[in-house]
Each structure stands twice: as structure tokens, then as C-alpha cells.
Design a protein around this motif. Structure first.
Motif, short mmCIF file in Angstrom:
data_model
loop_
_atom_site.label_atom_id
_atom_site.label_comp_id
_atom_site.label_asym_id
_atom_site.label_seq_id
_atom_site.Cartn_x
_atom_site.Cartn_y
_atom_site.Cartn_z
N TYR A 215 0.83 -1.21 0.00
CA TYR A 215 0.00 0.00 0.00
C TYR A 215 0.87 1.27 0.00
CZ TYR A 215 -4.41 -2.50 0.87
OH TYR A 215 -5.52 -3.28 0.75
N ARG A 216 1.96 1.23 0.77
CA ARG A 216 2.85 2.41 0.82
C ARG A 216 3.48 2.66 -0.54
NH1 ARG A 216 8.20 1.28 3.71
NH2 ARG A 216 8.39 0.20 1.72
N ASP A 217 3.99 1.59 -1.18
CA ASP A 217 4.63 1.74 -2.49
C ASP A 217 3.63 2.21 -3.55
OD1 ASP A 217 6.89 0.84 -1.26
OD2 ASP A 217 6.93 -1.12 -2.25
N ASP A 218 2.36 1.86 -3.36
CA ASP A 218 1.33 2.22 -4.32
C ASP A 218 0.73 3.60 -4.03
OD1 ASP A 218 0.02 1.45 -6.67
OD2 ASP A 218 -1.76 0.78 -5.59
N GLY A 219 1.28 4.28 -3.01
CA GLY A 219 0.80 5.62 -2.69
C GLY A 219 -0.52 5.66 -1.97
N ARG A 220 -0.90 4.56 -1.33
CA ARG A 220 -2.21 4.50 -0.65
C ARG A 220 -1.98 4.52 0.86
NH1 ARG A 220 -4.50 -0.59 -3.99
NH2 ARG A 220 -6.39 -0.32 -2.72
N SER A 221 -1.57 5.68 1.33
CA SER A 221 -1.19 5.81 2.74
C SER A 221 -2.35 5.55 3.67
CB SER A 221 -0.61 7.19 3.00
OG SER A 221 0.54 7.41 2.21
N SER A 222 -3.57 5.92 3.28
CA SER A 222 -4.73 5.71 4.15
C SER A 222 -4.93 4.23 4.44
CB SER A 222 -5.99 6.30 3.51
OG SER A 222 -6.25 5.68 2.26
N ARG A 223 -4.65 3.38 3.44
CA ARG A 223 -4.77 1.94 3.65
C ARG A 223 -3.67 1.42 4.58
NH1 ARG A 223 -9.08 -0.38 3.34
NH2 ARG A 223 -8.17 -2.34 2.64
N VAL A 224 -2.49 2.03 4.53
CA VAL A 224 -1.43 1.66 5.46
C VAL A 224 -1.90 1.92 6.90
CG1 VAL A 224 0.94 2.11 6.21
CG2 VAL A 224 0.39 2.14 3.78
N PHE A 225 -2.49 3.09 7.13
CA PHE A 225 -2.96 3.43 8.47
C PHE A 225 -4.07 2.48 8.92
CE2 PHE A 225 -1.86 7.94 6.95
CZ PHE A 225 -0.53 7.77 7.30
N GLU A 226 -4.96 2.12 7.98
CA GLU A 226 -6.05 1.20 8.33
C GLU A 226 -5.49 -0.18 8.71
OE1 GLU A 226 -9.91 -0.32 8.91
OE2 GLU A 226 -9.09 1.71 8.87
N CYS A 227 -4.51 -0.66 7.96
CA CYS A 227 -3.89 -1.95 8.28
C CYS A 227 -3.21 -1.91 9.65
CB CYS A 227 -2.89 -2.35 7.20
SG CYS A 227 -3.62 -2.90 5.66
N PHE A 228 -2.55 -0.81 9.93
CA PHE A 228 -1.87 -0.67 11.23
C PHE A 228 -2.88 -0.73 12.37
CE2 PHE A 228 0.21 1.85 14.62
CZ PHE A 228 1.38 1.12 14.74
N ARG A 229 -4.05 -0.11 12.16
CA ARG A 229 -5.11 -0.16 13.18
C ARG A 229 -5.62 -1.59 13.34
NH1 ARG A 229 -10.27 -0.50 13.73
NH2 ARG A 229 -10.62 -0.69 11.48
N LEU A 230 -5.79 -2.31 12.21
CA LEU A 230 -6.28 -3.69 12.27
C LEU A 230 -5.28 -4.62 12.93
CD1 LEU A 230 -7.91 -3.98 8.72
CD2 LEU A 230 -9.10 -3.97 10.92
N ILE A 231 -3.98 -4.37 12.70
CA ILE A 231 -2.96 -5.19 13.36
C ILE A 231 -3.14 -5.14 14.87
CG2 ILE A 231 -0.48 -5.30 13.89
CD1 ILE A 231 0.11 -4.45 11.06
N ARG A 232 -3.31 -3.96 15.38
CA ARG A 232 -3.43 -3.80 16.84
C ARG A 232 -4.76 -4.34 17.34
NH1 ARG A 232 -1.50 1.84 18.98
NH2 ARG A 232 -1.18 0.52 20.81
N SER A 233 -5.83 -4.14 16.58
CA SER A 233 -7.14 -4.62 17.03
C SER A 233 -7.22 -6.15 16.98
CB SER A 233 -8.26 -4.02 16.18
OG SER A 233 -8.16 -4.46 14.83
N HIS A 234 -6.41 -6.78 16.11
CA HIS A 234 -6.39 -8.24 16.04
C HIS A 234 -5.44 -8.86 17.06
CE1 HIS A 234 -8.69 -7.61 12.48
NE2 HIS A 234 -8.54 -8.82 11.99
N GLY A 235 -4.80 -8.04 17.86
CA GLY A 235 -3.96 -8.56 18.93
C GLY A 235 -2.53 -8.87 18.55
N PHE A 236 -2.09 -8.46 17.36
CA PHE A 236 -0.70 -8.67 16.96
C PHE A 236 0.19 -7.61 17.62
CE2 PHE A 236 -2.92 -10.63 13.34
CZ PHE A 236 -2.25 -11.84 13.27
#
Length: 566
Positions: A215-236
Motif C-alpha cells: 500500500y505504501r509503495d502504491d501511494g495509498r497511505s490511508s490503507r497503510v494506516f487502516e492496516c496498522f489499526r487492524l494489526i493492533r485490534s487483532h492482537g498482533f
């Protein structure tokens, strides 16, 4: 009474001791004990355990010598021997061992393939895959992970993906799924990488980090932030890769508030001692015009390494402080911190951006002196620098000296020639690239279309777009459509350019029509200029250009002499 001999430890105890050996001295002591008790090769299982311990502890040659003298071996012995030979004697000797094996299982094929890939012999690795399937040996998940790491083209990657699906590894095996994501990212098929991630039956932290990088390489920073939020919500638990990726996304998106939140998190968790995270934070501070804070953080570190020095050098250069950047560069060298290719690339990049020819050539001299001119990353940075400084002869000389060129270097040369008005040469380099079986990407397409535009090769440009779509699965984006508009406008095909804009570039129609309007004026096609200006005024554009054009046009009409009737 005769003295009773102490009983020897059971095989299970000895094998556990060998598996847990933490030093070569301990392994050698156990080796001597086994020789003394004449139990080394009875059973051969103990010899295998000892050979595996030697190989694991960096004494692969001892493992090879041990197994060569074993009176009889089994499949495990051969696999251990093959792995040890790869580590100690190289590919040719390992291939002789591989060819001499009475039976070859998936482990043997995987070891040999991994050796080929690590040695840069991808074609030999792919040949082994075919031989493996012909021999009826079922590939494992590790097989696909190895093969995917060697894929360099989109079509080949899709074929390997299909094979992984047929063998039920693509969605079930984390390692294969992660390898697929990284492969598609490497060949530029970002959407394919994303689809692989979301089709996996489960994810680990490596999967999340991989898709965030996509997502970062593709210029989709908002999706990077969403994935980071999901990582934490999933307990990783987020790791250094997760944090450095999301910090980089904050820089790309210019979202400094999120960057500050992450910085506070890193400080709270005591993560700034990690060099990867610290270098990302330094880059964030420099990007947000807080160079003094970045310097304070850098100077407060207990130890410096290439990662943090590279970030700080780049930060200085980004701020135009090339003297400080070069001083830190020299200081790092004095302290035994060897510059990486990325360090040189950073300094060379900013030297070219500021037009600092003298500094760039001095760095080139240093690179030559320490013998790093053949490094691919450094050679690419040098070519890019000389192209930006319009020193094309130097750029072409460095480019021609590199024996093994990757896609990035080819793209750098194609784009550099196009930007310097050398369209024909750029197209020649593109054809050479295809002849070398290098798979192009979206950047290649932009450079080639720019070259076609410069030379007025409209037909060839349209054919190249079709080639990229049909053969390389690269769908043109907005940046490519803008190149087509420029190409049509330069060729005087203004009506076709307007039609193309209205059908393909609705999201940036005003800017595109402005370019065609300017081309109309250059071509002195005032009728087309009037039509485009009227279109733009109907769109209520804020640009003053169409109003100026129409005002001048109407003024000329009113000022034209009239023939009086007699």
C-alpha cells in the motif's frame, strides 16, 4: 569384584545434547565421546545429528568430512551432506552430491534450488522445479517460497501463483502467501498482491507488514494506516518493520499529526533504541522541518549505524545543508561505519537536485576509490545523478559497464534520456531491455511514452500501450494517459487529444485541457483554441488562460478591417 563400566547415555539423550550444542567445542567433545565409545555410526542417526550440529555451528566442512566417512547413510544423511556442501564448497560440488543421491526428496530439491537462487542462478532453479515435477516429487510450501523469490516478471509470477493454487498452498500456507505478496510487489502488480493478502485464510505479522509495504509503495497511505489499526485490534504485536513502514507512510501522506502520535508511542514504549525505528523517526522529523530535533535525537544515540547515519545525511541534504551532509558522511567513514548503497544514493540524489556538480563528482571519485562503482544501487544512483545534471555521456558510460542490470537501472536510463530530449535513444534502450528479457513496469511505460511524444511517434506509442496491457498485464493509469495527451498534442492531433481527455481523464480534465489549449496556441490552431477555451469556461475553471484566449480572439475579430460597401 571387577569394576563395572558406566553405562552409556541412551541415543535420545545424545541426540538431545547434539541438538542443543551452542559451540563447536561442545560438539567436538561429544564427537570424541562417541568415537571413544564406538557408537558414532551405530545408529547412523547419531552421525546425522552430529553433522547437523557442525553445519549449524559454521563448521560445514567438518560435517562433509564426517558424512563422507560414514559406512552407510540414509536419506537424512544425504540431505545434511548436500546442505553442508552448499555452505562449504559451493554450487558445483553441491550439484555433484545432488546428482549422486540415490533418492531425492522435496528437501533435496529445495536445498539445491535455494543454493541456485542465493547464487543468482534463477534459471537453473526453475529447471530443477520442472525436473522435480517430472520425477513425481510433490513440491512443498518451501518450494514455492524459493521459486517466488526468484521471479522477476509478471507473467512468470502469475504462472507460479497458479501452480501454488493447484497444490493448495496459496491460501493455506503463510510462507507461500507472504512470498506471493512480495513477488507481486516486486514486479509491480500491486492489486494482485492485495488480492492475495485478503484471500489468505489467516495472517501473521509478516503478512500485515508485507501488505502495508504494498500500500505504501502504491501511494495509498490511508490503507497503510487502516492496516496498522487492524494489526493492533487483532492482537498482533507491532514490530520494527510495522512501525517504520507506517512512519514512512506518514511522510508520504504529509500527515504529520499521525506521525507525532506514532513518535509519542515509540517514546512511551522505549523503541527509539531500535536503529530501524530511529532512522524512520529521524526521516519524519526532517520531513516536518524539525531538523534540530532530528539532530538532537541522532546525537543522543548510544551507537550509530548505517541506517541512522543514512537517515541523518538524507535529512541534511533534504534541507539543502550539503556541507553538513558531507561532513557527517566523512565522519561516519572515520568511525568505521561503511556507507551502504542507499547512503550513496541519498547523497547523490540531493546533489543532483541542487545542481551540485562538483559534490556529485567528488562522491563518484570516492565510490571509485573504494571499489563500489559496480554496486547496482550505487550505479543506478550515479546514472540518475548524471542524467539530472544533463551529463548523458557519463550516465551512458556507467550504464554500459554494469553487467547485470535490473529493472530499476533500465528505467533510470530510459527516463533520463527522455527527460533530456533523447527520445530515439530512450526507445533503443527500451528495446535492448526487452531483448534481455527484463519485464517492464509502469515507470517504464511512462518513460517510453514520453520518448514517443518527443519523437512524434503516435502510432508506436499506441502500440506500446497495447503491448503493456496484453503481454505484461500493465493497465495504463492517469500518468500514462497524460503522456498520451501530450503525445497527441505535440503531433498536432488536437481533436483526438480532446476526445481522449473527455473519455479517459475526467478526474483531471481541466489541467489536461489547459495543456491542449497551450499546444493549440503553439500550433497556431486558433479555431481549436477557441473551442477548448469555451469548453473550459463552461466548466467554470479558475484558470485565467481560457478567458485570455477568448478575449484575444474576439478582439482580433473586431479589429479586423471591414470592406465598405459602395
Amino acid at each position: 569384584m571387577p569394576r563395572t563400566q558406566p553405562s552409556s547415555p541412551p541415543v535420545s539423550t545424545l541426540s538431545a545434547l547434539l541438538s542443543g550444542c551452542a559451540s563447536l567445542d561442545a560438539a567436538a567433545a561429544l564427537h570424541a565421546r562417541l568415537l571413544k565409545s564406538s557408537r558414532l555410526f551405530r545408529p547412523v542417526f547419531l552421525a546425522n545429528c552430529l553433522a547437523a550440529a557442525y553445519s549449524r555451528l559454521g563448521a560445514a566442512s567438518s560435517a562433509v568430512a564426517l558424512l563422507r566417512h560414514a559406512p552407510e547413510g540414509n536419506g537424512f544423511s544425504w540431505n545434511i551432506l548436500l546442505g553442508a556442501t552448499l555452505r562449504s564448497r559451493g554450487l558445483l560440488a553441491a550439484r555433484r552430491v545432488f546428482d549422486g543421491m540415490p533418492d531425492r526428496d522435496a528437501v533435496a530439491y529445495n536445498s539445491m534450488m535455494s543454493g541456485y537462487v542465493d547464487g543468482g542462478h534463477s534459471q537453473e532453479a526453475f529447471g530443477l522445479v520442472r525436473a522435480m515435477l517430472e520425477a513425481g516429487v510433490r513440491p512443498s510450501g518451501f518450494t514455492f517460497s524459493i521459486v517466488l523469490s526468484a521471479v522477476r516478471g509478471a507473467r512468470h509470477g502469475v504462472q507460479v501463483h497458479a501452480a501454488a493454487v493447484r497444490h493448495c498452498f496459496a491460501h493455506q500456507d503463510f510462507a507461500v502467501g507472504n512470498a506471493l505478496i512480495n513477488m507481486y510487489r516486486r514486479v509491480g502488480l500491486m492489486e494482485h498482491a492485495v488480492r492475495v493478502f485478503w484471500s489468505m485464510n489467516g495472517h501473521d505479522i509478516i503478512s500485515w507488514n508485507s501488505v502495508m509495504s504494498v500500500y505504501r509503495d502504491d501511494g495509498r497511505s490511508s490503507r497503510v494506516f487502516e492496516c496498522f489499526r487492524l494489526i493492533r485490534s487483532h492482537g498482533f504485536s507491532v514490530d520494527e518493520c510495522s512501525l517504520s513502514t507506517v512512519l514512512s507512510a506518514c511522510i508520504d501522506a504529509e500527515d504529520l499529526s499521525k506521525g507525532d502520535q506514532l513518535l509519542a508511542y515509540c517514546v512511551k514504549m522505549g523503541l527509539l533504541t531500535n536503529s530501524l525505528i530511529c532512522s524512520a523517526v529521524i526521516s519524519l522529523l526532517c520531513a516536518s522541518d524539525r531538523l534540530a530535533d532530528a539532530v538532537w535525537l541522532f546525537k543522543g544515540m548510544a551507537t550509530w549505524d548505517s541506517e541512522t547515519c543514512n537517515a541523518m545525511i538524507s535529512g541534511y541534504a533534504r534541507s539543502g545543508l550539503m556541507e553538513q551532509a558531507m561532513s557527517l558522511f566523512a565522519l561516519a567513514l572515520q568511525n568505521g561505519i561503511l556507507p551502504t548503497g542507499f547512503t550513496f544514493a541519498s547523497v547523490l540524489r540531493w546533489s543532483s537536485c541542487f545542481g551540485l556538480v562538483e559534490q556529485g563528482t567528488q562522491i563518484h571519485a570516492l565510490i571509485f576509490k573504494i571499489g563500489l562503482e559496480d554496486d547496482l544501487i550505487i550505479a543506478t544512483a550515479l546514472v540518475d545523478m548524471y542524467c539530472k545534471l544533463a551529463s548523458l555521456e557519463h550516465a551512458k558510460k556507467i550504464f554500459s559497464r554494469v553487467n547485470f542490470k535490473d529493472l530499476v537501472l533500465w528505467n533510470t536510463m530510459v527516463v533520463g534520456l527522455s527527460h533530456n530530449g533523447r527520445g530515439k535513444e530512450a526507445l533503443q534502450v527500451f528495446r535492448q531491455m526487452l531483448n534481455c528479457n527484463i519485464q517492464p513496469d509502469r515507470i517504464t511505460l511512462s518513460g517510453v511514452l514520453s520518448a514517443c511524444s518527443l519523437e512524434g511517434l503516435v502510432k508506436e506509442g499506441i502500440e506500446i500501450i497495447s503491448l503493456f496491457k496484453d503481454k505484461y498485464y500493465i493497465v495504463p493509469g492517469v500518468e500514462h494517459h497524460k503522456c498520451v495527451v501530450d503525445m497527441l498534442s505535440r503531433a498536432g492531433m488536437l481533436g483526438e487529444a480532446v476526445y481522449f481527455v473527455e473519455s479517459k481523464l475526467q478526474k483531471c480534465i481541466v489541467a489536461s485541457l489547459s495543456n491542449i489549449l497551450e499546444a493549440s496556441l503553439i500550433k497556431r490552431d486558433f479555431h481549436m483554441a477557441d473551442l477548448i477555451a469555451e469548453k473550459m469556461i463552461k466548466m467554470k475553471t479558475r484558470s485565467s488562460l481560457p478567458y485570455i484566449v477568448l478575449a484575444q480572439s474576439y478582439g482580433a475579430k473586431w479589429a479586423s478591417p471591414t470592406v465598405s460597401q459602395s
